[in-house]
Write a protein that holds these residues in place. Structure first.
Motif, PDB file in Angstrom:
ATOM      1  N   LEU A 189       0.818  -1.216   0.000  1.00 46.25           N
ATOM      2  CA  LEU A 189       0.000   0.000   0.000  1.00 46.25           C
ATOM      3  C   LEU A 189       0.853   1.268   0.000  1.00 46.25           C
ATOM      4  CD1 LEU A 189      -2.680  -1.172   2.584  1.00 46.25           C
ATOM      5  CD2 LEU A 189      -2.950  -0.982   0.110  1.00 46.25           C
ATOM      6  N   GLN A 193       1.251   4.833  -2.298  1.00 49.52           N
ATOM      7  CA  GLN A 193       0.647   6.038  -1.732  1.00 49.52           C
ATOM      8  C   GLN A 193       1.334   7.287  -2.286  1.00 49.52           C
ATOM      9  OE1 GLN A 193       2.206   6.830   1.985  1.00 49.52           O
ATOM     10  NE2 GLN A 193       0.897   8.575   2.477  1.00 49.52           N
ATOM     11  N   ILE A 204      -4.999   5.014   1.177  1.00 50.77           N
ATOM     12  CA  ILE A 204      -4.531   3.693   1.605  1.00 50.77           C
ATOM     13  C   ILE A 204      -5.697   2.698   1.614  1.00 50.77           C
ATOM     14  CG2 ILE A 204      -3.711   2.410   3.638  1.00 50.77           C
ATOM     15  CD1 ILE A 204      -1.497   3.855   2.084  1.00 50.77           C
ATOM     16  N   LEU A 207      -6.773   1.839  -1.865  1.00 55.54           N
ATOM     17  CA  LEU A 207      -5.843   0.876  -2.464  1.00 55.54           C
ATOM     18  C   LEU A 207      -6.044  -0.518  -1.884  1.00 55.54           C
ATOM     19  CD1 LEU A 207      -2.621   3.090  -2.534  1.00 55.54           C
ATOM     20  CD2 LEU A 207      -3.944   2.301  -4.505  1.00 55.54           C
ATOM     21  N   ALA A 208      -6.337  -0.583  -0.601  1.00 56.72           N
ATOM     22  CA  ALA A 208      -6.574  -1.897   0.021  1.00 56.72           C
ATOM     23  C   ALA A 208      -7.742  -2.599  -0.670  1.00 56.72           C
ATOM     24  CB  ALA A 208      -6.837  -1.734   1.507  1.00 56.72           C
ATOM     25  N   TYR A 255      -1.957   3.519  -9.922  1.00 53.14           N
ATOM     26  CA  TYR A 255      -1.895   2.550  -8.833  1.00 53.14           C
ATOM     27  C   TYR A 255      -1.809   1.104  -9.332  1.00 53.14           C
ATOM     28  CZ  TYR A 255      -3.818   6.476  -6.102  1.00 53.14           C
ATOM     29  OH  TYR A 255      -4.035   7.682  -5.493  1.00 53.14           O
TER      30      TYR A 255
END
Lengths: 278, 95
Positions: A189, A193, A204, A207-208, A255
């Motif tokens: 993660l 970031q 975060i 993204l998780a 990402y």
């Protein structure tokens, strides 16, 4: 905590770990001279009592007060103080701390001890169940929130509604400064970031979800610590801006797993000098 | 936090921070009127912040000005460690 646990604290304070820590506690700190030492004491007391090797990382964020000097003077050998030349935002401080963390499980906790460290075990139990990310929540059923101003309650409710609508993040409180990660999840993660300000938590957690990490929340007791640096109006504007940035970053593929160029830990530390407080 | 009071001893429970200063101060003033020697039991205190530490120092000075002293009784381990880290353990009488 018993007398033998106080001895454990002494051992932790005076004897450098020779083994890999099981736990890392990361504390971002910006101009915290008034609050940091009691927080370090409370965390050191509790964590030392757990009987597992652990380390503390204080990630200064370019403090202009005596925060750095105070932490250095404590002389705690398993406290790693990261010094930043300039203020880069809470997200950058947490990221630098995470990159230095060696533990299997990493907690980041705010410097004001507004979420008491005694709740470490509640989050850890979820990690032990197999979750990758565990979020302390002031909004989940069972949370105990004290002294929170009306403005902050409205602000939190509004943020939660926006986040749930736009991002579908499965937690009710993205901003609580008490979050736990497995080492692998933290690495995945925080290497992606890019938001350095208040909204880094949101990024975060976004993204998780994007990487299908198992994420859950745990209700926590939370006390609004006097001296909070949160300016609700300013933060709300920044938050909305960052929502758009995160969406735009995702749209651009920033990402993505395959074509992302992560910020290297080294480059993130260019303006810092990690050293043991001694 | 809540405070239980007997003669010249205050027993503090929970978290002692800036939110609790006024309550502590008023209880301490009452106790000093009974005796300038005040014992503050910290056995059940989980956390003290800097404001609370400053208030304890203020209370100690007030007791001494009145011809007595303020004694910290059985500080919990977190409080004991915080007192050590802030070097205030040398300033107080700790029983």
């Amino acid at each position: 905590m018993t007398g033998s646990n106080f001895s454990a604290y002494r051992q932790w304070a005076e004897t450098l770990l020779t083994e890999k820590p099981r736990y890392s506690v990361v504390i971002p700190a910006y101009n915290e001279e008034w609050r940091i030492v009691p927080t370090i004491g409370a965390i050191a007391s509790h964590m030392s009592g757990l009987g597992e090797p652990w380390e503390m990382i204080v990630a200064d964020d370019g403090s202009t007060d005596t925060t750095v000097e105070l932490v250095e003077e404590l002389g705690l050998v398993n406290l790693n103080l990261l010094i930043a030349e300039q203020n880069g935002g809470k997200g950058s401080a947490v990221r630098r701390g995470i990159f230095q963390a060696r533990g299997d499980v990493i907690l980041f906790a705010d410097a004001d001890q507004s979420t008491p460290i005694e709740q470490f075990g509640d989050l850890l139990a979820k990690i032990d169940e197999g979750f990758d990310v565990v979020v302390g929540s002031r909004a989940a059923d069972g949370a105990d929130v004290a002294n929170k101003s009306g403005a902050r309650k409205i602000f939190s409710y509004g943020l939660s509604a926006i986040v749930n609508t736009i991002f579908r993040i499965p937690v009710s409180d993205t901003q609580c400064g008490f979050k736990m990660f497995t080492a692998d999840a933290a690495d995945l993660l925080f290497r992606r970031q890019v938001v350095d300000e208040f909204s880094f938590d949101l990024e975060i957690l976004f993204l998780a979800g994007k990487f299908d990490l198992r994420t859950t929340e745990v209700p926590v007791a939370w006390i609004d610590a006097p001296g909070s640096k949160v300016d609700a109006a300013k933060v709300a504007i920044e938050f909305l801006r960052d929502l758009a940035i995160i969406r735009w970053n995702d749209f651009r593929g920033l990402y993505a797993n395959d074509n992302h160029t992560p910020p290297s830990p080294e480059s993130s530390h260019e303006a810092t000098s990690g050293r043991q407080a001694a | 936090m809540h405070i239980t009071k007997s003669a010249s001893e205050l027993q503090l429970h929970g978290r002692f921070d800036a939110h609790e200063i006024q309550l502590f101060r008023s209880r301490l003033e009452e106790a000093i009127l009974s005796s300038p020697n005040v014992r503050v039991d910290l056995q059940d205190v989980e956390f003290v912040d800097s404001t609370a530490l400053a208030e304890l120092v203020r209370g100690m000075k007030h007791c001494r000005e009145a011809g007595g002293d303020l004694v910290l009784v059985s500080p919990s381990d977190p409080v004991r460690i915080i007192l050590e880290l802030t070097k205030l353990d040398a300033a107080f009488i700790i029983d």
